[in-house]
Design a protein around this motif. Structure first.
Motif, PDB file in Angstrom:
ATOM      1  N   ASP A 164       9.779 -36.106 110.902  1.00  0.00           N
ATOM      2  CA  ASP A 164       9.549 -35.788 109.489  1.00  0.00           C
ATOM      3  C   ASP A 164       8.079 -35.912 109.097  1.00  0.00           C
ATOM      4  N   GLN A 165       7.213 -36.216 110.058  1.00  0.00           N
ATOM      5  CA  GLN A 165       5.775 -36.244 109.830  1.00  0.00           C
ATOM      6  C   GLN A 165       5.074 -35.060 110.519  1.00  0.00           C
ATOM      7  N   ILE A 166       5.865 -34.040 110.853  1.00  0.00           N
ATOM      8  CA  ILE A 166       5.377 -32.822 111.506  1.00  0.00           C
ATOM      9  C   ILE A 166       5.845 -31.611 110.706  1.00  0.00           C
ATOM     10  N   ILE A 176      -3.924 -25.602 108.344  1.00  0.00           N
ATOM     11  CA  ILE A 176      -5.147 -26.098 107.714  1.00  0.00           C
ATOM     12  C   ILE A 176      -5.190 -25.705 106.237  1.00  0.00           C
ATOM     13  N   LEU A 177      -4.892 -24.449 105.947  1.00  0.00           N
ATOM     14  CA  LEU A 177      -4.916 -24.002 104.557  1.00  0.00           C
ATOM     15  C   LEU A 177      -3.941 -24.806 103.701  1.00  0.00           C
ATOM     16  N   GLN A 178      -2.734 -25.016 104.203  1.00  0.00           N
ATOM     17  CA  GLN A 178      -1.741 -25.766 103.442  1.00  0.00           C
ATOM     18  C   GLN A 178      -2.187 -27.205 103.210  1.00  0.00           C
ATOM     19  N   ALA A 179      -2.854 -27.791 104.178  1.00  0.00           N
ATOM     20  CA  ALA A 179      -3.350 -29.158 104.018  1.00  0.00           C
ATOM     21  C   ALA A 179      -4.407 -29.225 102.923  1.00  0.00           C
ATOM     22  N   ILE A 180      -5.313 -28.264 102.909  1.00  0.00           N
ATOM     23  CA  ILE A 180      -6.363 -28.243 101.893  1.00  0.00           C
ATOM     24  C   ILE A 180      -5.754 -28.028 100.511  1.00  0.00           C
ATOM     25  N   LEU A 181      -4.812 -27.094 100.413  1.00  0.00           N
ATOM     26  CA  LEU A 181      -4.150 -26.860  99.133  1.00  0.00           C
ATOM     27  C   LEU A 181      -3.363 -28.086  98.672  1.00  0.00           C
ATOM     28  N   ALA A 182      -2.826 -28.836  99.616  1.00  0.00           N
ATOM     29  CA  ALA A 182      -1.975 -29.977  99.278  1.00  0.00           C
ATOM     30  C   ALA A 182      -2.760 -31.162  98.725  1.00  0.00           C
ATOM     31  N   VAL A 183      -3.988 -31.357  99.170  1.00  0.00           N
ATOM     32  CA  VAL A 183      -4.694 -32.596  98.827  1.00  0.00           C
ATOM     33  C   VAL A 183      -5.901 -32.400  97.917  1.00  0.00           C
ATOM     34  N   CYS A 184      -6.365 -31.160  97.743  1.00  0.00           N
ATOM     35  CA  CYS A 184      -7.576 -30.931  96.954  1.00  0.00           C
ATOM     36  C   CYS A 184      -7.240 -30.510  95.527  1.00  0.00           C
ATOM     37  N   SER A 185      -8.002 -31.040  94.588  1.00  0.00           N
ATOM     38  CA  SER A 185      -7.916 -30.646  93.181  1.00  0.00           C
ATOM     39  C   SER A 185      -9.171 -29.850  92.829  1.00  0.00           C
ATOM     40  N   PRO A 186      -9.113 -29.050  91.748  1.00  0.00           N
ATOM     41  CA  PRO A 186     -10.316 -28.312  91.339  1.00  0.00           C
ATOM     42  C   PRO A 186     -11.513 -29.239  91.170  1.00  0.00           C
ATOM     43  N   GLY A 187     -12.627 -28.851  91.773  1.00  0.00           N
ATOM     44  CA  GLY A 187     -13.836 -29.659  91.684  1.00  0.00           C
ATOM     45  C   GLY A 187     -14.022 -30.642  92.821  1.00  0.00           C
ATOM     46  N   GLY A 320       1.513 -22.993 115.047  1.00  0.00           N
ATOM     47  CA  GLY A 320       0.672 -24.176 114.994  1.00  0.00           C
ATOM     48  C   GLY A 320       1.431 -25.289 114.299  1.00  0.00           C
ATOM     49  N   TYR A 321       0.800 -26.446 114.201  1.00  0.00           N
ATOM     50  CA  TYR A 321       1.482 -27.559 113.538  1.00  0.00           C
ATOM     51  C   TYR A 321       0.483 -28.560 112.997  1.00  0.00           C
ATOM     52  N   ILE A 322       0.970 -29.370 112.064  1.00  0.00           N
ATOM     53  CA  ILE A 322       0.173 -30.445 111.480  1.00  0.00           C
ATOM     54  C   ILE A 322       0.981 -31.720 111.554  1.00  0.00           C
ATOM     55  N   ALA A 323       0.272 -32.835 111.804  1.00  0.00           N
ATOM     56  CA  ALA A 323       0.894 -34.161 111.875  1.00  0.00           C
ATOM     57  C   ALA A 323       0.099 -35.107 110.994  1.00  0.00           C
ATOM     58  N   GLY A 324       0.804 -35.985 110.280  1.00  0.00           N
ATOM     59  CA  GLY A 324       0.110 -36.935 109.427  1.00  0.00           C
ATOM     60  C   GLY A 324       1.079 -37.817 108.668  1.00  0.00           C
ATOM     61  N   PRO A 325       0.560 -38.652 107.790  1.00  0.00           N
ATOM     62  CA  PRO A 325       1.415 -39.492 106.954  1.00  0.00           C
ATOM     63  C   PRO A 325       2.418 -38.646 106.168  1.00  0.00           C
ATOM     64  N   LYS A 326       3.630 -39.172 106.023  1.00  0.00           N
ATOM     65  CA  LYS A 326       4.740 -38.401 105.458  1.00  0.00           C
ATOM     66  C   LYS A 326       4.434 -37.853 104.071  1.00  0.00           C
ATOM     67  N   HIS A 327       3.737 -38.618 103.247  1.00  0.00           N
ATOM     68  CA  HIS A 327       3.429 -38.192 101.884  1.00  0.00           C
ATOM     69  C   HIS A 327       2.665 -36.866 101.880  1.00  0.00           C
ATOM     70  N   PHE A 328       1.676 -36.742 102.748  1.00  0.00           N
ATOM     71  CA  PHE A 328       0.876 -35.523 102.808  1.00  0.00           C
ATOM     72  C   PHE A 328       1.638 -34.391 103.488  1.00  0.00           C
ATOM     73  N   ILE A 329       2.377 -34.723 104.545  1.00  0.00           N
ATOM     74  CA  ILE A 329       3.101 -33.694 105.286  1.00  0.00           C
ATOM     75  C   ILE A 329       4.212 -33.093 104.428  1.00  0.00           C
ATOM     76  N   ALA A 330       4.849 -33.922 103.608  1.00  0.00           N
ATOM     77  CA  ALA A 330       5.880 -33.405 102.708  1.00  0.00           C
ATOM     78  C   ALA A 330       5.295 -32.398 101.720  1.00  0.00           C
ATOM     79  N   ALA A 331       4.055 -32.637 101.294  1.00  0.00           N
ATOM     80  CA  ALA A 331       3.385 -31.697 100.384  1.00  0.00           C
ATOM     81  C   ALA A 331       3.102 -30.373 101.087  1.00  0.00           C
TER      82      ALA A 331
END
Length: 479
Positions: A164-166, A176-187, A320-331
């Motif tokens: 569940d962390q993948i 990569i795009l989804q990760a950036i969209l998930a964690v970045c806010s305007p500015g 491709g795939y991304i792995a990380g803490p569940k909070h970010f991966i769920a986003a």
């Protein structure tokens, strides 16, 4: 239905190739490195037009409807207009068009292995089709594949994750795009060491974040200086993107340098790291790959991205795939659920087979890496014979990033001034019939990128053509 473009007149015209040689378009500012976007619009002209006050290329279209004219608003999103087209895609398309026109261009622009997908992987895909494994999978990927990825990350990278962390996506680019969209806010600021893969800054802009470029020089083997990083971090800094082995330079970050960077990162609670490790298996000893998330205190703030395109020669399988803490991966999973949904079921079965080939891809990948190393060694030796060319010998991936700025400022009869990396690449495409990528696409205009994901015979011919074209120049220092 007839349509007439209004609002902008001459800027919306489409150039014609009629009665032109294939290279005439290369001399035209409206067609250089055409990406075939919207007809034959060029990167140069597209960038020029979108930099004007008007946020659109054509503001409206008049169409006939029920014998009446109705104006349709064709305005594009400012977010889209802020993004530059990919020059690697544009040049690859240009070179392909020339080949189709009968010009014997050697294409060294695309970042794509020239090997076939290993047979055991291909067969797994074929079996999936024959066995009816052709339906939707879970959005994050099959449990079978995510479990195999967890096993790989534990055994090869020293990283512990649960399924569940993948999240499995349609290529590492989507991850990569989804990760950036998930964690970045305007500015927010996204820290991007240069030279960089062309898409990193544009992905930041798509997220309404600001890319902050930190240059690294060829004398430093294009590796980020931790002191420079520390001096540029602010309360707005949200993401640092690291790529090792690097596209476009082939540089590999030593563990000691990554530890220094980690100590800087640890001082900033908001700062996360995307570690792009797509080339991890294409590495040349004595260089060794280190996953950033394996460093003390970095697992909690690192999003590790990897995939199957490069090492397993599976570019067309799109996985491709991304792995990380569940909070970010769920986003990331949430974004994917509202865009593409799950990746191809067939590709996922093939990926399970790829991860079963042994440590680091086993003998099949080792064979490819051996060939890449032989090609690298040849090209490094060949270009060291050219005066003024600066070389940082790549330790991984399959690219050379060479400094050709010594030849800038040269006027060529029938071509014009070679003033930067783009004009040099256009010259080498016309004069040498070799397609390369200008360094300005990667944030370093002094260099050009050469992909050696091509046969050794093609590389030998390409090197001869490039050297002949360069040696025919009267450089400023020789005039």
């Amino acid at each position: 239905m007839a349509a007439q473009i209004s609002g902008i007149s001459s800027t919306c015209s489409v150039a014609s190739f009629k009665n032109q040689s294939p290279f005439d378009s290369l001399r035209s500012s409206t067609l250089s490195f055409s990406s075939n976007l919207n007809g034959n619009l060029s990167i140069k002209s597209l960038e020029t037009r979108t930099s004007q006050k008007s946020s659109t290329i054509c503001s409206a279209v008049l169409v006939e409807h029920n014998s009446e004219q109705m104006e349709v608003d064709t305005t594009l999103s400012p977010r889209v207009n802020s993004v530059k087209p990919s020059k690697t895609v544009a040049i690859t398309d240009q070179a392909t068009a020339l080949v189709e026109a009968g010009v014997p261009v050697i294409r060294l622009a695309a970042g794509e292995p020239d090997f076939d997908t290993p047979a055991v992987i291909a067969q797994a895909g074929i079996n999936a089709i024959r066995e009816g494994y052709t339906r939707y999978t879970p959005n994050a990927g099959t449990l079978e594949l995510r479990t195999a990825i967890c096993k790989k990350l534990k055994e090869e990278n020293g990283l512990s994750y649960t399924p569940d962390q993948i999240v499995v996506s349609n290529g590492a680019k989507q991850s990569i795009l989804q990760a950036i969209l998930a964690v970045c806010s305007p500015g927010d600021e996204v820290i991007v060491p240069a030279p960089f893969w062309v898409s990193y800054p544009e992905m930041a802009r798509l997220a309404d974040a600001t890319p902050v470029i930190l240059p690294a020089t060829i004398s430093e083997n294009f590796l980020l200086d931790p002191k420079l990083l520390e001096s540029k971090l602010t309360e707005k800094s949200r993401l640092l993107i690291l790529c090792s082995p690097s596209n476009p330079t082939g540089s590999v970050y030593p563990k000691e340098l990554l530890q220094e960077i980690a100590r800087v990162v640890a001082k900033h609670p908001r700062l996360l790291v995307i570690s792009d490790e797509i080339y991890e298996h294409i590495i040349y000893s004595p260089a060794v790959h280190t996953s950033f998330a394996s460093l003390p205190g970095m697992w909690e703030r690192t999003l590790t991205v990897n995939g199957f395109s490069k090492a397993f020669a599976m570019t067309g399988w799109r996985l491709g795939y991304i792995a990380g803490p569940k909070h970010f991966i769920a986003a990331c999973n949430k974004i994917q659920s509202q865009s593409t949904s799950g990746a191809s079921s067939i590709s996922q079965k093939a990926a399970v087979a790829a991860l079963g080939m042994g440590h680091a891809g086993g003998e099949a990948v080792s064979h490819m890496v051996k060939a890449f190393r032989e090609r690298r060694d040849f090209l490094v030796s060949a270009f060291r014979e050219l005066d003024g060319v600066k070389i940082s010998e790549p330790q991984g991936a399959f690219y050379l990033f060479l400094d050709f700025s010594h030849y800038y400022g040269t006027e060529v009869d029938g071509f014009g001034l070679i003033k930067d990396s783009e004009s040099l690449c256009r010259y080498l495409l016309e004069k040498g019939q070799v397609a390369l990528v200008p360094g300005d696409a990667f944030g370093d205009d002094s260099c050009i990128r050469i992909s050696y994901a091509a046969s050794l015979s093609d590389l030998q011919t390409a090197a001869d053509r490039i050297k002949k074209a360069i040696l025919s120049l009267n450089t400023p220092s020789n005039i």
